[in-house]
Structure formats: structure tokens, C-alpha cells
Design an enzyme around this catalytic site. Structure first.
Site, PDB file in Angstrom:
ATOM      1  N   ILE A  50     -19.692 -15.105 -14.302  1.00  0.00           N
ATOM      2  CA  ILE A  50     -21.631 -14.505 -14.804  1.00  0.00           C
ATOM      3  C   ILE A  50     -22.785 -14.823 -13.710  1.00  0.00           C
ATOM      4  O   ILE A  50     -22.897 -13.920 -13.419  1.00  0.00           O
ATOM      5  CB  ILE A  50     -21.610 -14.704 -16.424  1.00  0.00           C
ATOM      6  CG1 ILE A  50     -20.764 -14.408 -17.143  1.00  0.00           C
ATOM      7  CG2 ILE A  50     -22.995 -14.593 -16.405  1.00  0.00           C
ATOM      8  CD1 ILE A  50     -20.709 -15.020 -18.621  1.00  0.00           C
ATOM      9  N   CYS A  51     -22.401 -15.896 -13.480  1.00  0.00           N
ATOM     10  CA  CYS A  51     -23.587 -16.379 -12.277  1.00  0.00           C
ATOM     11  C   CYS A  51     -23.472 -14.831 -11.168  1.00  0.00           C
ATOM     12  O   CYS A  51     -24.629 -15.007 -10.463  1.00  0.00           O
ATOM     13  CB  CYS A  51     -23.549 -17.577 -12.238  1.00  0.00           C
ATOM     14  SG  CYS A  51     -23.467 -18.707 -12.920  1.00  0.00           S
ATOM     15  N   PRO A  52     -22.604 -14.936 -10.788  1.00  0.00           N
ATOM     16  CA  PRO A  52     -22.492 -14.277  -9.447  1.00  0.00           C
ATOM     17  C   PRO A  52     -23.215 -13.314  -9.314  1.00  0.00           C
ATOM     18  O   PRO A  52     -24.188 -12.354  -8.504  1.00  0.00           O
ATOM     19  CB  PRO A  52     -20.824 -13.824  -8.311  1.00  0.00           C
ATOM     20  CG  PRO A  52     -20.719 -15.013  -9.505  1.00  0.00           C
ATOM     21  CD  PRO A  52     -20.912 -15.941 -10.783  1.00  0.00           C
ATOM     22  N   ILE A  55     -27.087 -13.566  -9.978  1.00  0.00           N
ATOM     23  CA  ILE A  55     -27.830 -13.704  -8.596  1.00  0.00           C
ATOM     24  C   ILE A  55     -27.545 -12.611  -8.006  1.00  0.00           C
ATOM     25  O   ILE A  55     -28.916 -12.000  -7.548  1.00  0.00           O
ATOM     26  CB  ILE A  55     -26.638 -14.839  -7.840  1.00  0.00           C
ATOM     27  CG1 ILE A  55     -26.843 -16.228  -8.678  1.00  0.00           C
ATOM     28  CG2 ILE A  55     -27.558 -15.246  -6.918  1.00  0.00           C
ATOM     29  CD1 ILE A  55     -25.950 -17.542  -8.624  1.00  0.00           C
TER      30      ILE A  55
END
Length: 183
Positions: A50-52, A55
């Protein structure tokens, strides 16, 4: 957890600011962007799923934030070397136009009160900090749910009006004017 009205804690963190050899790292602090709006967001850890997406979306919308005289600061508790490796490896992160802060000792995450109680990683927290270093908005998502960059921009716009903004207000909409009571 720190919230609206609290001062952004002092910090001094190594950050990845570039992929150019010899210019990859810079130490940033809460004073690095004094006098400007700051959007500080945390993700649980690098090399995840999920993070990328979050970002990269902040990166794609970077111009929208700079048009509002706001700087974006992204952070996790991974080291600056891990941030650099991830940026080099992930195609959506290579050209990020904002720093990736390395809160390796968890000092800032802990001061903000956003560490997941079981996993010890930062929750998906977002803070909008005004030019005086005061937190004006705080939002936290569970580890499994990504945040909305559109909502961060909407709230930033509302805060920058310094007026009363109704539910679902968007830039360009009317703000509210309190009616004076008759004497």
C-alpha cells in the site's frame, strides 16, 4: 497522539532527497521549512504494497502542494539507506520530488504518538502543520487502508482560507459567514 493545536515536535533526521551520487542524503529538522505549510505523512515500512501507492500519489500531486506554498515530507522508521534502495528499485518512487525522512530511532513517531501498539511501525498518519509549526490537522488510518491525497489537499485549502468551511467544502466554494444576532 498529538493533535490539532499541538506544536510539531523537534526532530533532526537523515533524509533521502536525491538519487544523484554524493547528494542522496540531507539532514532535515522541524526548522528546515519554517514559515511554510508542511504536510508530514508516515507509512509503516518500505518495500510493502500500500505504501508506494500513497507515496507515488503524493509525488504526482507535488505541484498541487507547492502551488499552495506547502512542502511534503514523507517518513517511516526505515533507515535512509533502505529508503534509497527502495527509491532506486521501485519505478514509481525514483523521481520523488520530496524527502523521505528516516525516523530510525522512532523518536518522531513516538513523540507524535503514532506507533502501532503491536507492530511498532508508524500508522498511516498525516499531519498538516501551519507556518508557525502548529499541527492544524491530523488523520490516522489503520495499517491496511491507504489515505486520500485529495482529502489532504482539500483540508489544506480549507485551512489556508482562515475562514469557516462547511462540510464537503472545496476550493472555490463559498465559505460561511456567521450572522450577527440582533441586539
Amino acid at each position: 497522539m498529538l493533535t490539532v493545536g499541538d506544536k510539531l515536535p523537534a526532530f533532526s533526521l537523515q533524509s533521502v532527497v536525491s538519487l544523484d551520487e554524493g547528494r542522496e542524503f540531507e539532514t532535515l529538522s522541524e526548522r528546515s521549512h519554517a514559515g511554510r505549510w508542511q504536510v508530514l505523512f508516515f507509512w509503516p515500512m518500505d518495500f510493502t504494497f500500500i505504501c508506494p501507492t500513497e507515496i507515488a500519489e503524493f509525488g504526482r500531486r507535488h505541484r498541487d502542494f507547492t502551488d499552495r506554498d506547502a512542502v511534503i515530507l514523507g517518513a517511516s522508521t526505515d533507515t535512509h539507506y533502505v529508503h534509497l534502495a527502495w527509491r532506486k528499485q521501485h519505478p514509481d518512487l525514483r523521481a520523488l520530488p520530496f524527502p523521505m525522512l528516516a525516523d530510525t530511532k522512532r523518536e518522531l513517531s513516538q513523540a507524535l504518538g503514532i506507533l502501532h501498539k503491536q507492530d511498532g511501525v508508524p500508522l498511516r498518519a498525516t499531519f498538516i502543520v501551519d507556518p508557525d509549526g502548529i499541527i492544524r490537522w491530523a488523520s490516522v488510518n489503520d495499517l491496511s487502508v491507504g489515505r486520500s491525497v485529495d482529502e489532504v489537499l482539500r483540508v489544506l485549502d480549507a485551512l489556508q482560507t482562515d475562514e469557516l468551511c462547511p462540510c464537503n467544502w472545496k476550493k472555490g466554494d463559498e465559505t460561511l459567514t456567521p450572522k450577527k444576532e440582533a441586539a
